[in-house]
Write a protein that holds these residues in place. Structure first.
Motif, PDB file in Angstrom:
ATOM      1  N   ALA A  59       0.816  -1.217   0.000  1.00 38.24           N
ATOM      2  CA  ALA A  59       0.000   0.000   0.000  1.00 38.24           C
ATOM      3  C   ALA A  59       0.850   1.267   0.000  1.00 38.24           C
ATOM      4  O   ALA A  59       0.359   2.341  -0.354  1.00 38.24           O
ATOM      5  CB  ALA A  59      -0.942   0.002   1.194  1.00 38.24           C
ATOM      6  N   HIS A  60       2.117   1.167   0.398  1.00 35.89           N
ATOM      7  CA  HIS A  60       3.010   2.324   0.358  1.00 35.89           C
ATOM      8  C   HIS A  60       3.650   2.504  -1.016  1.00 35.89           C
ATOM      9  O   HIS A  60       4.155   3.583  -1.332  1.00 35.89           O
ATOM     10  CB  HIS A  60       4.121   2.170   1.401  1.00 35.89           C
ATOM     11  N   GLY A  61       3.642   1.454  -1.821  1.00 36.24           N
ATOM     12  CA  GLY A  61       4.349   1.502  -3.095  1.00 36.24           C
ATOM     13  C   GLY A  61       3.541   2.116  -4.216  1.00 36.24           C
ATOM     14  O   GLY A  61       2.360   2.444  -4.074  1.00 36.24           O
ATOM     15  N   GLY A  62       4.192   2.237  -5.378  1.00 34.00           N
ATOM     16  CA  GLY A  62       3.510   2.720  -6.567  1.00 34.00           C
ATOM     17  C   GLY A  62       2.523   1.714  -7.123  1.00 34.00           C
ATOM     18  O   GLY A  62       1.691   2.055  -7.974  1.00 34.00           O
ATOM     19  N   LEU A  63       2.606   0.476  -6.667  1.00 27.39           N
ATOM     20  CA  LEU A  63       1.620  -0.544  -7.023  1.00 27.39           C
ATOM     21  C   LEU A  63       0.217  -0.089  -6.652  1.00 27.39           C
ATOM     22  O   LEU A  63      -0.756  -0.404  -7.341  1.00 27.39           O
ATOM     23  CB  LEU A  63       1.948  -1.832  -6.279  1.00 27.39           C
ATOM     24  N   TYR A  64       0.128   0.661  -5.562  1.00 25.66           N
ATOM     25  CA  TYR A  64      -1.151   1.190  -5.078  1.00 25.66           C
ATOM     26  C   TYR A  64      -1.310   2.608  -5.584  1.00 25.66           C
ATOM     27  O   TYR A  64      -0.375   3.417  -5.530  1.00 25.66           O
ATOM     28  CB  TYR A  64      -1.178   1.164  -3.553  1.00 25.66           C
ATOM     29  N   ASP A  65      -2.478   2.934  -6.089  1.00 29.05           N
ATOM     30  CA  ASP A  65      -2.757   4.285  -6.587  1.00 29.05           C
ATOM     31  C   ASP A  65      -2.950   5.213  -5.395  1.00 29.05           C
ATOM     32  O   ASP A  65      -4.000   5.213  -4.761  1.00 29.05           O
ATOM     33  CB  ASP A  65      -4.011   4.242  -7.458  1.00 29.05           C
ATOM     34  N   GLN A  66      -1.912   6.006  -5.109  1.00 31.58           N
ATOM     35  CA  GLN A  66      -1.916   6.854  -3.915  1.00 31.58           C
ATOM     36  C   GLN A  66      -2.960   7.962  -3.979  1.00 31.58           C
ATOM     37  O   GLN A  66      -3.328   8.526  -2.943  1.00 31.58           O
ATOM     38  CB  GLN A  66      -0.518   7.466  -3.703  1.00 31.58           C
ATOM     39  N   LEU A  67      -3.446   8.277  -5.160  1.00 29.95           N
ATOM     40  CA  LEU A  67      -4.452   9.337  -5.296  1.00 29.95           C
ATOM     41  C   LEU A  67      -5.869   8.797  -5.399  1.00 29.95           C
ATOM     42  O   LEU A  67      -6.800   9.360  -4.824  1.00 29.95           O
ATOM     43  CB  LEU A  67      -4.155  10.187  -6.537  1.00 29.95           C
ATOM     44  N   GLY A  68      -6.046   7.721  -6.148  1.00 30.02           N
ATOM     45  CA  GLY A  68      -7.398   7.251  -6.438  1.00 30.02           C
ATOM     46  C   GLY A  68      -7.770   5.929  -5.847  1.00 30.02           C
ATOM     47  O   GLY A  68      -8.921   5.490  -5.977  1.00 30.02           O
ATOM     48  N   GLY A  69      -6.825   5.261  -5.178  1.00 34.47           N
ATOM     49  CA  GLY A  69      -7.116   3.957  -4.600  1.00 34.47           C
ATOM     50  C   GLY A  69      -7.054   2.849  -5.632  1.00 34.47           C
ATOM     51  O   GLY A  69      -7.077   3.077  -6.840  1.00 34.47           O
ATOM     52  N   GLY A  70      -6.963   1.637  -5.161  1.00 34.98           N
ATOM     53  CA  GLY A  70      -6.917   0.474  -6.038  1.00 34.98           C
ATOM     54  C   GLY A  70      -5.497   0.025  -6.331  1.00 34.98           C
ATOM     55  O   GLY A  70      -4.569   0.846  -6.362  1.00 34.98           O
ATOM     56  N   PHE A  71      -5.352  -1.276  -6.570  1.00 34.86           N
ATOM     57  CA  PHE A  71      -4.046  -1.890  -6.795  1.00 34.86           C
ATOM     58  C   PHE A  71      -3.873  -2.280  -8.259  1.00 34.86           C
ATOM     59  O   PHE A  71      -4.810  -2.771  -8.896  1.00 34.86           O
ATOM     60  CB  PHE A  71      -3.892  -3.151  -5.935  1.00 34.86           C
ATOM     61  N   CYS A  72      -2.644  -2.085  -8.744  1.00 38.38           N
ATOM     62  CA  CYS A  72      -2.292  -2.545 -10.080  1.00 38.38           C
ATOM     63  C   CYS A  72      -1.990  -4.041 -10.038  1.00 38.38           C
ATOM     64  O   CYS A  72      -1.887  -4.653  -8.975  1.00 38.38           O
ATOM     65  CB  CYS A  72      -1.092  -1.778 -10.612  1.00 38.38           C
ATOM     66  N   ARG A  73      -1.790  -4.608 -11.202  1.00 39.45           N
ATOM     67  CA  ARG A  73      -1.750  -6.066 -11.328  1.00 39.45           C
ATOM     68  C   ARG A  73      -0.518  -6.697 -10.684  1.00 39.45           C
ATOM     69  O   ARG A  73      -0.611  -7.733 -10.059  1.00 39.45           O
ATOM     70  CB  ARG A  73      -1.815  -6.438 -12.805  1.00 39.45           C
ATOM     71  N   TYR A  74       0.635  -6.105 -10.872  1.00 35.89           N
ATOM     72  CA  TYR A  74       1.852  -6.614 -10.238  1.00 35.89           C
ATOM     73  C   TYR A  74       2.913  -5.532 -10.267  1.00 35.89           C
ATOM     74  O   TYR A  74       2.777  -4.508 -10.947  1.00 35.89           O
ATOM     75  CB  TYR A  74       2.365  -7.897 -10.905  1.00 35.89           C
ATOM     76  N   SER A  75       3.986  -5.762  -9.515  1.00 38.49           N
ATOM     77  CA  SER A  75       5.099  -4.813  -9.451  1.00 38.49           C
ATOM     78  C   SER A  75       6.279  -5.367 -10.244  1.00 38.49           C
ATOM     79  O   SER A  75       6.670  -6.527 -10.058  1.00 38.49           O
ATOM     80  CB  SER A  75       5.512  -4.577  -7.996  1.00 38.49           C
ATOM     81  N   VAL A  76       6.858  -4.534 -11.091  1.00 35.53           N
ATOM     82  CA  VAL A  76       8.015  -4.939 -11.889  1.00 35.53           C
ATOM     83  C   VAL A  76       9.242  -5.092 -11.005  1.00 35.53           C
ATOM     84  O   VAL A  76      10.080  -5.969 -11.223  1.00 35.53           O
ATOM     85  CB  VAL A  76       8.276  -3.906 -13.008  1.00 35.53           C
ATOM     86  N   ASP A  77       9.337  -4.248  -9.981  1.00 36.32           N
ATOM     87  CA  ASP A  77      10.520  -4.231  -9.123  1.00 36.32           C
ATOM     88  C   ASP A  77      10.206  -4.852  -7.763  1.00 36.32           C
ATOM     89  O   ASP A  77       9.056  -5.096  -7.410  1.00 36.32           O
ATOM     90  CB  ASP A  77      11.037  -2.802  -8.939  1.00 36.32           C
ATOM     91  N   GLU A  78      11.261  -5.076  -6.972  1.00 39.05           N
ATOM     92  CA  GLU A  78      11.100  -5.733  -5.677  1.00 39.05           C
ATOM     93  C   GLU A  78      10.510  -4.824  -4.609  1.00 39.05           C
ATOM     94  O   GLU A  78      10.025  -5.281  -3.582  1.00 39.05           O
ATOM     95  CB  GLU A  78      12.450  -6.266  -5.197  1.00 39.05           C
TER      96      GLU A  78
END
Length: 506
Positions: A56-75
């Motif tokens: 939830a702290h990462g860019g995987l999570y949309d910090q402005l609009g909520g919701g999670f992206c499918r996966y993270s490219v980086d660790e």
């Protein structure tokens, strides 16, 4: 063994199960959460808690609009593949929600709510169905909708506030994604307070106002393409999420969304009528269809469609106490057995008996990005057996889990939902009956607790519903007060009318 392997794969630095690219693994995290509570496994609890924070702290999570992206490219969870899938967010909502039930940490509640609000805002058809996905690209460029430059933020917030906002959200001139910036939380609130010598209250005000301004500005951009197919199985997953959240958070708005989605499914994704009274009388019991778009439904439903919708209706019953939802869940489960069960070898085929002829009728047991139809089928049949007392449902569930056992023993990491169902079957499950007017304090107490190995039965009309749910028979209120009956394997403790007494039993 599954828990042991998940703990061995845990990334202690950045969280998550495995290396980059990092996927979300909601079923596995949910299993770890269940086991952490059942066995007081503090390491498992830490893995879930830390991983959900980091995600939830990462860019995987949309910090402005909520919701999670499918996966993270980086660790680090910072650079996502920007596509947002309905099924990912449906499953993650429930893991965050359940962790909030356990920890009472408002952070996990906030992520739950922000994700549901994203679904409500972006992924909800006006008739009540949920859309499937949002693309990664807008205007032909991956992530263009989501990224920022320092100058863009400074123009919106002013130099002083922008400096603080950019420090907290990892925004720099060099950028963290193709010379631009994906918002992620790089520095903690405490670190930001110390660097800029401001109070926590002032910092939170700057960040909240900054997010609001950036969100409003972002709404002017061209949004990523939205896949507006309504898929039945995925809608079942999200319906369960809204029903669960409505129950735990006592939110009538979420409950209304869940009920409208149930009605959407039974009016738009069924042939004939369902058992739900909102869809008309039960004259021609409906068969599920697979997909709906632009007012047209097509394709026979698969086993995962039946299993996920039935499971969601069980959750909706537990949120409402409205008997029609259990009636329809049982009807769909019975239809699932009739249409998909393999009489020779056991287990559920992916396609129904009257599906177009295939060279091989496959059975899927593996819980991947979405849980397999067999796993959900076993899970919901075990629950329905508890609600209805139908031993036949339990027999089919046990046979399914036995059939999956050999695969589970070879690769336990791939069966998060199946193992959760197995734990429900083998564990000390409870049946909690609350009789009284809806919204009573005993009901709210039960809804606030994390009880993965329990079913919750609520009724203001216990006798009239006891034919469908035998545990309601002879369960009346005492001294005019809402009354709870806590049972285990249908053997009940003494009825209680106070929260303190209820807490001693659950």
């Amino acid at each position: 063994m599954a828990v042991k392997q998940h703990l061995e794969n845990f990334d202690p630095i950045f969280g998550g199960l495995g290396d980059a690219p990092k996927f979300l693994h909601p079923a596995e995290l949910d299993l770890l959460l269940r086991r952490s509570q059942a066995t007081d496994n503090k390491q498992a609890a830490h893995v879930v808690n830390f991983t959900l924070q980091q995600m939830a702290h990462g860019g995987l999570y949309d910090q402005l609009g909520g919701g999670f992206c499918r996966y993270s490219v980086d660790e680090r969870w910072d650079i996502p593949h920007f596509e947002k899938m309905l099924y990912d967010n449906a499953q993650l909502v429930r893991v965050y929600l359940h962790l909030f039930q356990i920890t009472k940490d408002e952070f996990f509640k906030r992520i739950t709510v922000e994700t549901l609000e994203y679904i409500k805002r972006e992924m909800l058809h006006e008739k009540g169905g949920f859309f499937s996905a949002q693309d990664a690209d807008s205007e032909g460029v991956e992530g263009k909708f989501f990224v920022w430059t320092p100058n863009e933020i400074e123009e919106l917030l002013g130099a002083g506030d922008a400096q603080i906002f950019n420090f907290y959200y990892d925004v720099s001139e060099d950028g963290n994604f193709e010379e631009k910036n994906i918002l992620n939380i790089k520095n903690s609130l405490t670190e930001t307070e110390e660097v800029f010598k401001i109070s926590l209250e002032k910092l939170q005000e700057i960040l909240e106002q900054g997010r609001e301004k950036l969100f409003n500005e972002r709404e002017k951009r061209i949004k990523p393409f939205r896949d507006e197919k309504v898929l039945t199985a995925w809608n079942g997953l999200m319906l369960a999420a809204f029903a669960d959240a409505a129950r735990v958070l006592d939110d009538d708005n979420y409950l209304e969304i869940a009920k409208r989605n149930a009605e959407f499914i039974c009016t738009n994704l069924m042939t004939g009528d369902s058992a739900l009274t909102s869809c008309g009388p039960l004259q021609n019991p409906g068969r599920l269809l697979r997909t709906w778009k632009d007012g047209k439904a097509k394709l026979n439903g698969y086993v995962e469609d039946y299993a996920n919708v039935a499971d969601a209706l069980v959750e909706l019953y537990q949120a409402t106490g409205e008997i029609d939802y259990i009636v329809e869940a049982k009807r769909l489960a019975d239809a699932m057995i009739t249409e998909f069960w393999d009489d020779e070898s056991g287990g559920f085929f992916f396609t129904s008996n009257d599906h177009e002829e295939l060279i091989v009728r496959n059975k899927d047991f593996y819980d991947n990005a979405t849980p397999s139809g067999n796993s959900v089928a076993a899970d919901v049949l075990l629950k329905l057996a508890k609600f209805t007392g139908d031993e036949r449902s339990e027999r089919f569930a046990i046979a399914t889990l036995r059939l999956a056992a050999s695969q589970i023993s070879r690769h336990p990491q791939g069966f998060g939902r199946a193992l959760s169902a197995l734990e429900f079957h083998l564990g000390e499950t409870k049946e909690v009956v609350v009789v009284g007017e809806k919204g009573n304090e005993l009901e709210r107490e039960i809804h606030g607790k994390y009880l993965p190995d329990a079913i919750v039965i609520m009724s203001s009309e216990p006798e009239s519903h006891s034919k469908m749910i035998p545990l309601l028979k002879d369960r009346g209120i005492i001294d005019g007060k809402a009354t709870a009956y806590v049972c285990e394997n249908f053997v009940c403790q003494r009825p209680v009318t106070s929260i303190d007494d209820l807490r001693l039993q659950v």
